[in-house]
Design an enzyme around this catalytic site. Structure first.
Site, PDB file in Angstrom:
ATOM      1  N   ARG A  79     -34.525   6.582   1.815  1.00  0.00           N
ATOM      2  CA  ARG A  79     -34.101   7.691   0.978  1.00  0.00           C
ATOM      3  C   ARG A  79     -32.730   7.356   0.390  1.00  0.00           C
ATOM      4  O   ARG A  79     -31.707   7.460   1.061  1.00  0.00           O
ATOM      5  CB  ARG A  79     -34.025   8.966   1.828  1.00  0.00           C
ATOM      6  CG  ARG A  79     -33.935  10.247   1.016  1.00  0.00           C
ATOM      7  CD  ARG A  79     -33.621  11.419   1.911  1.00  0.00           C
ATOM      8  NE  ARG A  79     -32.219  11.391   2.316  1.00  0.00           N
ATOM      9  CZ  ARG A  79     -31.763  11.778   3.505  1.00  0.00           C
ATOM     10  NH1 ARG A  79     -32.596  12.196   4.433  1.00  0.00           N
ATOM     11  NH2 ARG A  79     -30.471  11.736   3.782  1.00  0.00           N
ATOM     12  N   HIS A 137     -30.598  14.181   1.357  1.00  0.00           N
ATOM     13  CA  HIS A 137     -31.821  14.906   1.706  1.00  0.00           C
ATOM     14  C   HIS A 137     -32.204  15.875   0.589  1.00  0.00           C
ATOM     15  O   HIS A 137     -33.355  15.938   0.159  1.00  0.00           O
ATOM     16  CB  HIS A 137     -31.615  15.653   3.018  1.00  0.00           C
ATOM     17  CG  HIS A 137     -32.765  16.507   3.426  1.00  0.00           C
ATOM     18  ND1 HIS A 137     -33.985  15.987   3.798  1.00  0.00           N
ATOM     19  CD2 HIS A 137     -32.887  17.864   3.505  1.00  0.00           C
ATOM     20  CE1 HIS A 137     -34.810  16.975   4.092  1.00  0.00           C
ATOM     21  NE2 HIS A 137     -34.168  18.124   3.928  1.00  0.00           N
ATOM     22  N   TYR A 154     -23.531  11.287   7.915  1.00  0.00           N
ATOM     23  CA  TYR A 154     -24.368  10.675   8.951  1.00  0.00           C
ATOM     24  C   TYR A 154     -24.848   9.265   8.618  1.00  0.00           C
ATOM     25  O   TYR A 154     -25.555   8.662   9.397  1.00  0.00           O
ATOM     26  CB  TYR A 154     -25.572  11.567   9.272  1.00  0.00           C
ATOM     27  CG  TYR A 154     -26.415  11.956   8.077  1.00  0.00           C
ATOM     28  CD1 TYR A 154     -27.406  11.100   7.592  1.00  0.00           C
ATOM     29  CD2 TYR A 154     -26.240  13.181   7.444  1.00  0.00           C
ATOM     30  CE1 TYR A 154     -28.191  11.462   6.509  1.00  0.00           C
ATOM     31  CE2 TYR A 154     -27.017  13.542   6.359  1.00  0.00           C
ATOM     32  CZ  TYR A 154     -27.992  12.685   5.895  1.00  0.00           C
ATOM     33  OH  TYR A 154     -28.760  13.031   4.807  1.00  0.00           O
TER      34      TYR A 154
END
Length: 360
Positions: free
Chosen positions: A256, A260, A269
């Site tokens: 990805r 998100h 993160y």
């Protein structure tokens, strides 16, 4: 098939990150025409992702989960299906829905904050996008099983991410499909993160494809940024399910590239260096290099593809920029097949209140 025969090997690859063919004796390569068609869809898919992000910034979309960098998975999942087949997407699979033939403005209606999916699931054979993880998978199996009972030639492509494999619905769907030998292809897009949770904290299995073995179905792994390999592996899985081979599971290894959703801060993160390492594996660049080397993609053809993508993006903008006057009575229209006395009372009360406002 014995359990040993079900065990997945290393991710299958037909084209390496530099666009060079990889020898693979057991995998049937896609036809040149299919590769060109897939590349056109990749160009459109990248444009859809970019345009959707712009529409979020303009306030026309409430949220958008981008599939930038995962477009090869999106495109291949739709292209290997026949007209009679069904696609069950997640919230991140807008490009797959568009590749299936759904108008992009309608495909994004749900993410704009409307109350419905924006398109007719029965007419398009595309289920509404599922925001909760894995809840669409038992539904997908149900559609496949129902089609089998009716004697229909239908295969269902059930899409999910790596995070969905940690949900109970995922395992229930696999078990149900295996017991009833439902013609379903479970397609897991492993992009290494379930929002902020890395794969290493979700599962200690050798791969997510290994989870299929426990339910008596074959699992295969494929390079999720190699559209040629995806077309072959997913195409084989659809054919096997259609021929009565029961459910299949395919895990695609991808990444990805963006957050998100637009509301997520991915820098909290993961490191920028980790993201940068995947840029050279871009599925669009890999496909372009491969097709150019085969003499199937020229500057003129590429310009035509880009122009077609721009035309679609313009239609997408126009569709989502149009202001629609909402009908407040739609609040009560589709709650039950037959409105309850309470709904009729509430509807009448609202109509009376609105009538008073109009009279002022």
């Amino acid at each position: 098939m014995t359990p040993a025969g079900m065990l997945p090997g290393e991710p299958i690859q037909l084209v390496d990150p530099l666009g060079r063919p990889v020898p693979e004796s057991t995998l049937r390569p896609p036809a040149d025409a299919d590769l060109v068609r897939a590349h056109q869809a990749l160009v459109v898919g990248r444009r859809v992702n970019d345009q959707a992000y712009a529409l979020v910034r303009q306030g026309r979309l409430a949220v958008y989960p981008s599939s930038h960098g995962q477009e090869a998975c999106q495109v291949a999942a739709a292209l290997v299906l026949g007209e009679q087949d069904w696609l069950f997407p997640t919230y991140r699979d807008t490009v797959s829905i568009v590749t299936r033939g759904v108008d992009p403005a309608e495909a994004l209606m749900l993410l704009s904050g409307d109350w419905h999916s924006g398109y007719d699931p029965v007419a398009t054979r595309v289920a509404p996008q599922a925001t909760p993880l894995a809840t669409q998978l038992p539904h997908a199996v149900g559609v496949a099983h129902a089609a089998t009972l009716r004697g229909e030639d239908t295969v269902v492509m059930a899409m999910c991410g790596d995070g969905a494999t940690s949900e109970g619905d995922f395992h229930e769907a696999l078990n149900f499909a295996a017991v009833f030998r439902a013609p379903v292809v479970f397609f897991v897009q492993n992009n290494e993160f379930a929002i902020s949770v890395p794969l290493a904290r979700q599962s200690v299995a050798p791969s997510l494809a290994h989870k299929a073995v426990g339910y008596g179905m074959p699992g295969r792994r494929v390079d999720g940024n190699d559209v040629a390999a995806l077309l072959s592996v997913l195409g084989d899985a659809v054919e096997a399910a259609r021929a009565g081979g029961g459910p299949q599971l395919v895990e695609a290894h991808t990444y990805r590239m963006q957050a998100h959703t637009n509301a997520d801060d991915a820098t909290r993160y993961r490191k920028d260096d980790d993201v940068e390492a995947w840029r050279s594996r871009d599925p669009l660049l890999r496909s372009a290099t491969h097709l150019t080397g085969k003499g199937l993609l020229t500057e003129a053809i590429e310009s035509e593809m880009t122009a077609a993508a721009e035309t679609l993006a313009a239609a997408m903008r126009d569709g989502l920029m149009a202001d629609v006057e909402p009908d407040p009575q739609e609040l009560f229209a589709h709650v039950y097949a037959e409105p309850t006395p309470q709904l009729r009372e509430q509807s009448a009360f609202l109509a009376e209140e609105l009538g008073r406002e109009d009279a002022v």
